[in-house]
Design an enzyme around this catalytic site. Structure first.
Site, PDB file in Angstrom:
ATOM      1  NE  ARG A 184     102.795 -30.942  47.370  1.00 26.97           N
ATOM      2  CZ  ARG A 184     102.093 -31.161  48.459  1.00 26.97           C
ATOM      3  NH1 ARG A 184     102.599 -30.912  49.653  1.00 26.97           N
ATOM      4  NH2 ARG A 184     100.866 -31.620  48.397  1.00 26.97           N
TER       5      ARG A 184
ATOM      6  CE1 TYR B 237     108.145 -37.222  40.568  1.00 29.37           C
ATOM      7  CE2 TYR B 237     106.587 -35.905  41.792  1.00 29.37           C
ATOM      8  CZ  TYR B 237     106.845 -36.854  40.835  1.00 29.37           C
ATOM      9  OH  TYR B 237     105.810 -37.432  40.137  1.00 29.37           O
TER      10      TYR B 237
ATOM     11  CE  LYS C  61     101.066 -27.512  45.040  1.00 32.49           C
ATOM     12  NZ  LYS C  61      99.657 -27.182  44.863  1.00 32.49           N
TER      13      LYS C  61
ATOM     14  CG  HIS D  48      96.065 -25.295  46.973  1.00 32.30           C
ATOM     15  ND1 HIS D  48      95.834 -26.450  47.676  1.00 32.30           N
ATOM     16  CD2 HIS D  48      96.627 -25.685  45.808  1.00 32.30           C
ATOM     17  CE1 HIS D  48      96.227 -27.486  46.970  1.00 32.30           C
ATOM     18  NE2 HIS D  48      96.708 -27.058  45.831  1.00 32.30           N
TER      19      HIS D  48
ATOM     20  CB  SER E 199      96.292 -32.935  47.247  1.00 34.57           C
ATOM     21  OG  SER E 199      97.074 -31.801  47.514  1.00 34.57           O
TER      22      SER E 199
ATOM     23  CB  CYS F 239      89.196 -32.749  46.003  1.00 35.42           C
ATOM     24  SG  CYS F 239      89.209 -33.122  47.743  1.00 35.42           S
TER      25      CYS F 239
ATOM     26  CG  ASP G 250      97.884 -26.327  42.079  1.00 36.31           C
ATOM     27  OD1 ASP G 250      97.062 -26.908  42.804  1.00 36.31           O
ATOM     28  OD2 ASP G 250      99.096 -26.283  42.346  1.00 36.31           O
TER      29      ASP G 250
ATOM     30  NE  ARG H 159     101.756 -34.760  40.859  1.00 38.46           N
ATOM     31  CZ  ARG H 159     101.093 -33.832  41.541  1.00 38.46           C
ATOM     32  NH1 ARG H 159     100.546 -32.814  40.920  1.00 38.46           N
ATOM     33  NH2 ARG H 159     100.955 -33.926  42.847  1.00 38.46           N
TER      34      ARG H 159
END
Ligand code: OXD
Ligand code: MN
Length: 633
Positions: free
Chosen positions: A97, A246, A255, A275, A297, A299, A322, A416
């Site tokens: 991103r 991407y 998102k 989120h 992100s 965690c 997510d 990913r």
């Protein structure tokens, strides 16, 4: 086929001469699209000038046709070890991103961003004026799809037809994006049956590489990294994304729509777009509790959403990993859905030890992007060293020969897996329930090596909002090579906010109303270390012990004590039996006075700098109270 050659048409079913001029419709019936979709497609075709349009139905034969084409071209490679799994290597300059090129455009600047202190660079969203944005868009989109097919993708975020779901249509010139959208969202013309008078979110995406190409195409992955822009127009419920193929830059349902645009819709309609993962825990008495949890992100959110509990008699089921859309129903109960249909998870670090359920989810029908490939047709990434033959020959994401133990890494750190959620063995039977699932607890968390206890419960809804506003997490500032540092990521929404963060906090506060059963709010930290840098808590499947404490609190058990930062577990109230190594309770829950005085100051300063006059008063008041109680200690 070279990347400069024009794509041959797929079978041309129909030529729409009247409205689309000479543009052939390679597949689908344009006339069957609702008229407002037709209008927008025509408008976009006129600007982007694709060679053909292809109206997607989300079916398997459609996916097979497109997959076949991408295999022929070389964009995809089949991973023969599994069933219908494919590897894609992107242009190495299009791998993540791009937050610096992500913008929100509203006529009024402070609808989008808070009033930051003079001289401070705001980190909670980037605003661009409609005038400046128009210039950026006009420089990029005209003719951007020349020589390419425009795919028209109707999709639903959330189960098709659910009152909690929303509809989008994405136009894209990337067929890789089409394949991923099919996994990540529900692609089907059925969505139009439910559209009626409702709005749909308009998602326009181009890789920014019209033919003949001006920039060398690498790995059969057209993109335009120098000119990337991801533009959101919340008032018009529109996203325009250019230059990247991407993930979050191009799968616009995720998102862009489900967080940035949806957070604005949620504010307007009185619900929440967050989120957050959603999971359920059933205790040995058969009592089930649903939890939603927000983590920045890196965690381990996907790992938590699918944990394999180590405590006997407990069962965890996953609803989403997510994003959560949540709304109070007429009975005052918070109901949540996962608007997504798949998982787009970070591959490195995922293995049968850290997340067996994710591993089981992507053994078929999945796409792996920027992972490495083993000589026997399997995937490989950092973290899988113990799960393959040590001498296996590997081809890295950069197409280089490699072996375990050799310098460098095999997969890109942001490689990913994209797989259907329905393949996860612990998916909750109600994960697609149109009414959503009842949410009893909200959890915030971060990667906090020092000072922050394993778990705490907020004093109240307002206090929970304050805790969320102060979420921080350790991340690697890789670009600056400064190593790890603790960064603010309020509500884990920093990169995903759709509007002024102060107003977003107001919105959270306004959700508390008489007659509503407000969920309890918690904060967890699996990552506290001792003076030698050793984790104080084992994490992973053992986190069920903390979830168990949380669900017991939701059931009203008297197992908490008051502290200056919230309710902590009474000593011994978290089940510790059966842990491999003893846990140092006192260290895990200690609240060093100086640490907390500094931390409270730092959070106060952050909110003053970044949110300024937009911060709700009660949040600052609660921080002040926290400071005072530490001073008295
Ligand atoms: C994600 C993220 O990709 O949060 O989900 O960055
Ligand atoms: Mn995320």
């Amino acid at each position: 086929m070279s990347d400069n050659e024009e794509e041959p048409f797929m079978e041309v079913h129909e030529i729409v001469t009247q409205k689309l001029g000479h543009i052939p419709v390679a597949k689908g019936d344009f006339k069957k699209l609702p008229s407002k979709v037709q209008k927008w497609v025509i408008h976009s075709v006129n600007i982007c000038q694709p060679r053909a349009i292809y109206i997607c139905d989300g079916s398997k034969p459609e996916a097979d046709e497109v997959t076949h084409k991408l295999l022929e071209r070389g964009t995809l490679t089949k991973l023969t070890k599994y069933e219908e799994c494919y590897l894609c290597r992107t242009d190495p300059s299009d791998v993540a991103r791009v937050e610096s090129k992500t913008w929100i455009t509203t006529p009024e600047k402070y609808d989008t961003v808070p009033h930051v202190r003079e001289g401070v660079k705001g980190i909670l969203g980037q605003w661009m004026s409609p005038h400046d944005m128009k210039k950026e868009i006009d420089e990029r989109f005209p003719g951007c799809m020349k020589g390419r097919t425009m795919y028209v993708i109707p999709f639903s975020m959330g189960p098709i037809g659910s009152p909690l779901s929303k509809i989008g249509v994405q136009l894209t010139d990337s067929n890789y994006v089409l394949l991923c959208m099919r996994i990540m969202t529900r692609v089907s013309p059925r969505v139009f049956e439910f559209m009626g008078d409702h709005d749909f979110v308009k998602c326009l995406h181009s890789v920014g590489c019209p033919r003949p190409v001006e920039r060398k195409v690498i790995n059969h992955w057209p993109c335009n990294p120098d000119n990337v822009i991801i533009a959101h127009f919340p008032e018009e419920r529109k996203v325009k994304s250019y230059g990247s193929g991407y993930g979050g830059n191009s799968l616009l349902g995720k998102k862009c729509f489900a967080l940035r645009i949806a957070s604005v819709i949620a504010r307007d309609e009185g619900w929440m777009a967050e989120h957050m993962l959603i999971m359920s825990v059933t205790d040995p008495n058969g009592k089930e509790t649903f939890i939603a949890a927000a983590f920045p992100s890196a965690c381990g959110k996907t790992n938590l959403a699918m944990i394999q509990p180590t405590l006997p008699g407990y069962k965890v089921q996953c609803v989403g990993d997510d994003i959560a859309w949540m709304r109070f129903n007429s009975k005052g109960q918070l109901r949540g859905i996962n608007p997504e249909n798949g998982f787009f998870g970070v591959a490195p670090g995922t293995n049968f030890k850290t997340n067996p359920n994710a591993m089981r989810s992507f053994q078929k029908n999945s796409i792996f992007t920027n992972v490495a490939e083993t000589a026997d047709g399997g995937y490989f990434w950092e973290g899988l060293e113990d799960e393959i033959d040590k001498n296996m020959s590997i081809t890295t994401w950069l197409n280089q020969e490699w072996r375990i133990g050799k310098a460098g890494t095999a997969a890109h750190p942001n490689a990913r897996f994209t797989c259907p959620a329905s393949q996860c063995p612990i998916m909750h039977p109600k994960w697609e329930d149109p009414e959503g699932v009842p949410i009893s607890a909200l959890i915030f968390g971060g990667r906090r090596p020092t000072g922050v206890p394993l778990v705490l419960e907020s004093f109240s809804w307002e206090h929970g909002v304050m805790i969320g506003a102060c979420v921080k997490s350790e991340s690697t500032a890789a670009a600056e090579h400064k190593g790890k540092k603790i960064m603010h990521d309020p509500m884990a929404m920093r990169p995903f906010m759709g509007y002024n963060f102060g107003k977003y906090l107001d919105h959270w506060l306004s959700l508390k109303k008489d007659g509503r059963q407000m969920p309890k709010i918690f904060h967890v930290n699996w990552f506290r270390v001792d003076e030698h840098g050793k984790f104080l808590w084992p994490g992973f499947g053992e986190n069920i012990r903390v979830l168990d404490w949380i669900i017991q609190r939701c059931q009203g058990k008297d197992i908490a004590v008051k502290s200056p930062i919230g309710y902590l577990p009474k000593k011994g109230s978290i089940k510790m039996e059966g842990l491999k190594d003893p846990v140092n309770w006192d260290e895990l829950f200690s609240l060093p006075k100086h640490y907390w005085l500094d931390d409270t100051h730092e959070s106060t300063r952050f909110l003053e700098d970044q949110v300024g006059c937009d911060v709700p008063e009660v949040i600052m008041k609660l921080l002040k109270e926290q400071e005072e109680s530490f001073k008295k200690m």
